[in-house]
Motif scaffolding. Structure first.
Motif, PDB file in Angstrom:
ATOM      1  N   ARG A   1     -51.143  94.886 105.401  1.00 14.24           N
ATOM      2  CA  ARG A   1     -50.019  94.141 104.830  1.00 14.24           C
ATOM      3  C   ARG A   1     -48.676  94.738 105.240  1.00 14.24           C
ATOM      4  O   ARG A   1     -47.769  94.026 105.667  1.00 14.24           O
ATOM      5  N   ASP A   2     -48.530  96.056 105.129  1.00 12.46           N
ATOM      6  CA  ASP A   2     -47.248  96.692 105.454  1.00 12.46           C
ATOM      7  C   ASP A   2     -46.915  96.544 106.939  1.00 12.46           C
ATOM      8  O   ASP A   2     -45.756  96.335 107.309  1.00 12.46           O
ATOM      9  N   VAL A   3     -47.934  96.652 107.794  1.00 13.31           N
ATOM     10  CA  VAL A   3     -47.717  96.510 109.238  1.00 13.31           C
ATOM     11  C   VAL A   3     -47.216  95.111 109.562  1.00 13.31           C
ATOM     12  O   VAL A   3     -46.229  94.928 110.286  1.00 13.31           O
ATOM     13  N   VAL A   4     -47.891  94.104 109.013  1.00 18.94           N
ATOM     14  CA  VAL A   4     -47.511  92.724 109.323  1.00 18.94           C
ATOM     15  C   VAL A   4     -46.175  92.373 108.673  1.00 18.94           C
ATOM     16  O   VAL A   4     -45.405  91.577 109.217  1.00 18.94           O
ATOM     17  N   ASP A   5     -45.866  92.979 107.530  1.00 26.15           N
ATOM     18  CA  ASP A   5     -44.543  92.784 106.918  1.00 26.15           C
ATOM     19  C   ASP A   5     -43.435  93.158 107.907  1.00 26.15           C
ATOM     20  O   ASP A   5     -42.462  92.416 108.095  1.00 26.15           O
ATOM     21  N   LYS A   6     -43.589  94.320 108.541  1.00 24.19           N
ATOM     22  CA  LYS A   6     -42.576  94.797 109.488  1.00 24.19           C
ATOM     23  C   LYS A   6     -42.491  93.880 110.705  1.00 24.19           C
ATOM     24  O   LYS A   6     -41.399  93.553 111.181  1.00 24.19           O
ATOM     25  N   ILE A   7     -43.650  93.468 111.199  1.00 24.04           N
ATOM     26  CA  ILE A   7     -43.671  92.618 112.392  1.00 24.04           C
ATOM     27  C   ILE A   7     -43.121  91.231 112.076  1.00 24.04           C
ATOM     28  O   ILE A   7     -42.353  90.655 112.862  1.00 24.04           O
ATOM     29  N   ALA A   8     -43.494  90.676 110.930  1.00 20.82           N
ATOM     30  CA  ALA A   8     -42.977  89.363 110.533  1.00 20.82           C
ATOM     31  C   ALA A   8     -41.463  89.409 110.370  1.00 20.82           C
ATOM     32  O   ALA A   8     -40.757  88.451 110.704  1.00 20.82           O
ATOM     33  N   SER A   9     -40.959  90.529 109.876  1.00 19.61           N
ATOM     34  CA  SER A   9     -39.510  90.696 109.735  1.00 19.61           C
ATOM     35  C   SER A   9     -38.829  90.694 111.098  1.00 19.61           C
ATOM     36  O   SER A   9     -37.747  90.115 111.264  1.00 19.61           O
ATOM     37  N   ASP A  10     -39.479  91.328 112.084  1.00 17.71           N
ATOM     38  CA  ASP A  10     -38.925  91.342 113.445  1.00 17.71           C
ATOM     39  C   ASP A  10     -38.916  89.942 114.057  1.00 17.71           C
ATOM     40  O   ASP A  10     -37.994  89.583 114.796  1.00 17.71           O
ATOM     41  N   ILE A  11     -39.957  89.166 113.767  1.00 14.67           N
ATOM     42  CA  ILE A  11     -40.009  87.797 114.291  1.00 14.67           C
ATOM     43  C   ILE A  11     -38.897  86.956 113.681  1.00 14.67           C
ATOM     44  O   ILE A  11     -38.251  86.162 114.361  1.00 14.67           O
ATOM     45  N   GLY A  12     -38.668  87.131 112.405  1.00 14.94           N
ATOM     46  CA  GLY A  12     -37.585  86.415 111.732  1.00 14.94           C
ATOM     47  C   GLY A  12     -38.082  85.266 110.883  1.00 14.94           C
ATOM     48  O   GLY A  12     -39.021  84.554 111.245  1.00 14.94           O
ATOM     49  N   GLU A  13     -37.455  85.099 109.741  1.00 11.51           N
ATOM     50  CA  GLU A  13     -37.885  84.082 108.774  1.00 11.51           C
ATOM     51  C   GLU A  13     -37.820  82.676 109.347  1.00 11.51           C
ATOM     52  O   GLU A  13     -38.701  81.848 109.098  1.00 11.51           O
ATOM     53  N   ASP A  14     -36.787  82.378 110.129  1.00  8.36           N
ATOM     54  CA  ASP A  14     -36.618  81.023 110.655  1.00  8.36           C
ATOM     55  C   ASP A  14     -37.733  80.623 111.614  1.00  8.36           C
ATOM     56  O   ASP A  14     -38.023  79.432 111.776  1.00  8.36           O
ATOM     57  N   ASP A  15     -38.346  81.607 112.280  1.00  7.67           N
ATOM     58  CA  ASP A  15     -39.387  81.306 113.270  1.00  7.67           C
ATOM     59  C   ASP A  15     -40.796  81.398 112.699  1.00  7.67           C
ATOM     60  O   ASP A  15     -41.768  81.144 113.406  1.00  7.67           O
ATOM     61  N   LEU A  16     -40.919  81.760 111.432  1.00  6.96           N
ATOM     62  CA  LEU A  16     -42.234  81.924 110.818  1.00  6.96           C
ATOM     63  C   LEU A  16     -42.621  80.638 110.085  1.00  6.96           C
ATOM     64  O   LEU A  16     -41.982  80.245 109.109  1.00  6.96           O
ATOM     65  N   ILE A  17     -43.664  79.984 110.574  1.00  3.74           N
ATOM     66  CA  ILE A  17     -44.116  78.714 109.995  1.00  3.74           C
ATOM     67  C   ILE A  17     -45.189  78.951 108.942  1.00  3.74           C
ATOM     68  O   ILE A  17     -45.209  78.311 107.891  1.00  3.74           O
ATOM     69  N   LEU A  18     -46.065  79.891 109.219  1.00  2.00           N
ATOM     70  CA  LEU A  18     -47.210  80.125 108.334  1.00  2.00           C
ATOM     71  C   LEU A  18     -47.628  81.582 108.452  1.00  2.00           C
ATOM     72  O   LEU A  18     -47.604  82.163 109.538  1.00  2.00           O
ATOM     73  N   ARG A  19     -47.998  82.170 107.324  1.00  4.47           N
ATOM     74  CA  ARG A  19     -48.587  83.509 107.319  1.00  4.47           C
ATOM     75  C   ARG A  19     -49.690  83.541 106.273  1.00  4.47           C
ATOM     76  O   ARG A  19     -49.431  83.376 105.084  1.00  4.47           O
ATOM     77  N   ALA A  20     -50.913  83.730 106.744  1.00  7.27           N
ATOM     78  CA  ALA A  20     -52.077  83.744 105.862  1.00  7.27           C
ATOM     79  C   ALA A  20     -52.730  85.116 105.895  1.00  7.27           C
ATOM     80  O   ALA A  20     -52.748  85.788 106.931  1.00  7.27           O
ATOM     81  N   ALA A  21     -53.271  85.536 104.761  1.00  7.39           N
ATOM     82  CA  ALA A  21     -53.963  86.827 104.669  1.00  7.39           C
ATOM     83  C   ALA A  21     -55.290  86.630 103.950  1.00  7.39           C
ATOM     84  O   ALA A  21     -55.374  85.895 102.965  1.00  7.39           O
ATOM     85  N   PHE A  22     -56.329  87.279 104.463  1.00 12.50           N
ATOM     86  CA  PHE A  22     -57.634  87.205 103.810  1.00 12.50           C
ATOM     87  C   PHE A  22     -58.482  88.403 104.225  1.00 12.50           C
ATOM     88  O   PHE A  22     -58.209  89.066 105.229  1.00 12.50           O
ATOM     89  N   THR A  23     -59.486  88.674 103.432  1.00  8.26           N
ATOM     90  CA  THR A  23     -60.414  89.770 103.698  1.00  8.26           C
ATOM     91  C   THR A  23     -61.793  89.182 103.945  1.00  8.26           C
ATOM     92  O   THR A  23     -62.241  88.302 103.198  1.00  8.26           O
ATOM     93  N   LEU A  24     -62.463  89.659 104.992  1.00 10.08           N
ATOM     94  CA  LEU A  24     -63.779  89.135 105.344  1.00 10.08           C
ATOM     95  C   LEU A  24     -64.877  90.100 104.909  1.00 10.08           C
ATOM     96  O   LEU A  24     -64.823  91.298 105.205  1.00 10.08           O
TER      97      LEU A  24
END
Length: 456
Positions: free
Chosen positions: A373-396
Motif C-alpha cells: 500500500r505505501d509503495v503504490v501510494d508514493k507511485i500513484a502520487s507521482d502519476i498524479g490524481e488527474d491521470d488516475l482513473i482507477l486503483r484497486a487493491a486485493f489480497t489473493l
C-alpha cells in the motif's frame, strides 16, 4: 445434446480451466483420450482469469477495495465490458519459455497475438532506471559511469554469446571473480565488479529473480536463464499475450475441444465419492447426473477445503492516462527496502496494443508477497490524481483441498513462485502426465512430412 447424455465413464475428468488444467486437457485430447472439462464459472482461465472492466469492478467490490474509482467520471457510464482487460494475476512470458515451444508444436501461435515487452526498469530511491541489457543500452545509459559500463558489459558478455556484442570481450576476469565468490553473497560479487548499490540490487532481484539474497553459485544459473531469452525477438526477454493472461489457458482449452474434449462451464462436481471396489471416482454433476473416472484433475476451488489456505500475494491495479515506466509495455522490480517494501515488488505496465485499455491509457499491475500500500501510494502520487482513473487493491489466497485418492489437486503458485514465466504451470502438467499417463508424450513436435517432387 442434452447434458444428461454426458453420463458415463471417462479416461479423465478435469475441473477447472486454468493453464495447468488446460495443458493437461489439450495434451490428453490430442492423444485420443476421452475427457470432459468443467468450470464452476462462466469464464476460462482459472487462476489466470482476465476480466472486462464491468466484471472487474464487480469482482473487486466482492474481493477487495477501490482506493480510487473515477471510471464513470473519466470514461462514462456506457462502457463495453470487453473494452478493457484486467488480469487477476498477470504474467510475462520469457521468449524461450517452455510454453513457447508447446505453442509452436500445437500450432497455437496461429491463433495467438503476442507483443514484445519493450523496457526493463529497476527502482532507485527516487526514480525508475532502465536496466542495461545490450551493448547499445549500456553505452546510452547516462546514469552509469564509464568504469561501471565496462564492468556491466563484461558481466553480460560472460553470459551471452559473442554475436550479441559483435566482437569478442575478454571475460576471464569475470570468470575468476565468479569462481572466487561462488560461495559468497551474489551482492558482494557485483560490488567487487564495481556495480553501484542500485544496479547490484537490480541484477540480483530482477535479472537473477531473487526472492531473498542469493549466493553467487545460485544466482549464476538464474541469470543464464534470464539472459538466454534476450535477442530472440527483441531487446528484452519477455513477450505478452494480447487480451490478458487468460488467453493462454483458453488457447489450450480450444486445442482440447478440436480433438474432442468436452467443456461445460458454470457446472462442477457437487459430490465426489470413491468406489474402492472398482478403483474409480464417482462424480455427481447437476444437470448431468453421474460420471465416472479413475483420475480427476481439479483446481482447489472445485474441491472440499481442509480449512487451511495458501497465501498467493498482495495485488494492486491502476488504470491511468499516464505511463509510469518510460516504455509503453514494460516490467520492473522494486528490490526490498528501496521504497520501504519488505519483499520484491513486481510491476507490469501494459498499453492499448495488448487490448487491455484504450489508446493513451495504461494498466499497471503491482504484486508482492508483502504489503504494498505505501509503495503504490508514493507511485500513484507521482502519476498524479488527474491521470488516475482507477486503483484497486486485493489480497489473493487459495484454499488447500483435502486429499482424495485418484484426485490430482492443482495448486496455484504464489507471487514469489511465478513472478515471471509459465514454467510452474507446465511442470505441474508434465508431472501429472508422467505419473498418470506415462505412455502419452507431452505435446510432441509436429510430424515432419517428406515431400518428394517427381520430375517429368
Amino acid at each position: 445434446m442434452e447434458l444428461s447424455e454426458l453420463q458415463g465413464e471417462y479416461d479423465v475428468i478435469i475441473a477447472g480451466t486454468g493453464l495447468t488444467e488446460s495443458l493437461i486437457s489439450g495434451c490428453l485430447a490430442q492423444s485420443g483420450k476421452k475427457l470432459i472439462n468443467f468450470d464452476k464459472y462462466l469464464e476460462y482461465g482459472g487462476f489466470l482469469k482476465t476480466k472486462g472492466i464491468n466484471d472487474f469492478i464487480t469482482w473487486v467490490n466482492e474481493h477487495g477495495e477501490f482506493i480510487v474509482n473515477r471510471v464513470e467520471e473519466k470514461l462514462g457510464t456506457n462502457l463495453r465490458n470487453g473494452a478493457y482487460c484486467f488480469d487477476i494475476f498477470p504474467i510475462a512470458v520469457f521468449s524461450r519459455d517452455k510454453i513457447i515451444q508447446i505453442l509452436i508444436n500445437s500450432k497455437g501461435f496461429e491463433s495467438l497475438t503476442t507483443y514484445l515487452i519493450e523496457g526493463l526498469f529497476f527502482r532507485t530511491k527516487d526514480s525508475f532506471r532502465a536496466i542495461p541489457s545490450s551493448k547499445s543500452s549500456i553505452f546510452s545509459e547516462k546514469s552509469i559511469p564509464v568504469r561501471q559500463k565496462r564492468a556491466v558489459m563484461k558481466f553480460i558478455a560472460y553470459f551471452l554469446p559473442e554475436e550479441e556484442y559483435g566482437h569478442a570481450i575478454d571475460t576471464e576476469e569475470i570468470e575468476q571473480k565468479v569462481e572466487e565468490y561462488k560461495d559468497k553473497p551474489f551482492n558482494e560479487l557485483l560490488k567487487a565488479l564495481n556495480f553501484d548499490d542500485d544496479l547490484a540490487q537490480a541484477f540480483e532481484y530482477f535479472v537473477a529473480l531473487a526472492r531473498d539474497p542469493l549466493l553467487t553459485k545460485d544466482a549464476v544459473p538464474r541469470i543464464r536463464e534470464f539472459l538466454n531469452s534476450f535477442g530472440r525477438w527483441g531487446p528484452t526477454p519477455f513477450v505478452e499475450f494480447s487480451y490478458g493472461a487468460s488467453e493462454s489457458p483458453q488457447l489450450f482449452a480450444r486445442h482440447s475441444a478440436v480433438f474432442g474434449g468436452i467443456f461445460i462451464l458454470n457446472h462442477f462436481p457437487q459430490k465426489i465419492e470413491r468406489d474402492e471396489d472398482n478403483d474409480q471416482l464417482i462424480l455427481t454433476v447437476d444437470g448431468i447426473g453421474t460420471i465416472k473416472t479413475k483420475t480427476l484433475v481439479a483446481s482447489s476451488e472445485h474441491l472440499e477445503s481442509t480449512g487451511e489456505s495458501k497465501f498467493i500475494g498482495y495485488r494492486e491495479v491502476l488504470l491511468t492516462s499516464k505511463r509510469l515506466l518510460d516504455s509503453d509495455r514494460a516490467v520492473s522490480v522494486i528490490a526490498p527496502n528501496v521504497m520501504g517494501n519488505e519483499k520484491p515488488v513486481y510491476i507490469f505496465q501494459f498499453d492499448d496494443d495488448l487490448r487491455c485499455c484504450q489508446e493513451g491509457q495504461y494498466v499497471i499491475h503491482f504484486s508482492s508477497m508483502a504489503p504494498i500500500r505505501d509503495v503504490v501510494d508514493k507511485i500513484a502520487s507521482d502519476i498524479g490524481e488527474d491521470d488516475l482513473i482507477l486503483r484497486a487493491a486485493f489480497t489473493l489466497t487459495e484454499n488447500i483441498p483435502k486429499e482424495i485418492k485418484g484426485v490430482y489437486s492443482v495448486i496455484s503458485p504464489s507471487v514469489e513462485e511465478v513472478a515471471f514465466g509459465t514454467n510452474y504451470f507446465i511442470e505441474a502438467a508434465e508431472k501429472y502426465m508422467k505419473e498418470t499417463f506415462p505412455d502419452v508424450e507431452f505435446y510432441p513436435k509436429p510430424t515432419e512430412v517428406e515431400i518428394v517432387v517427381e520430375e517429368e
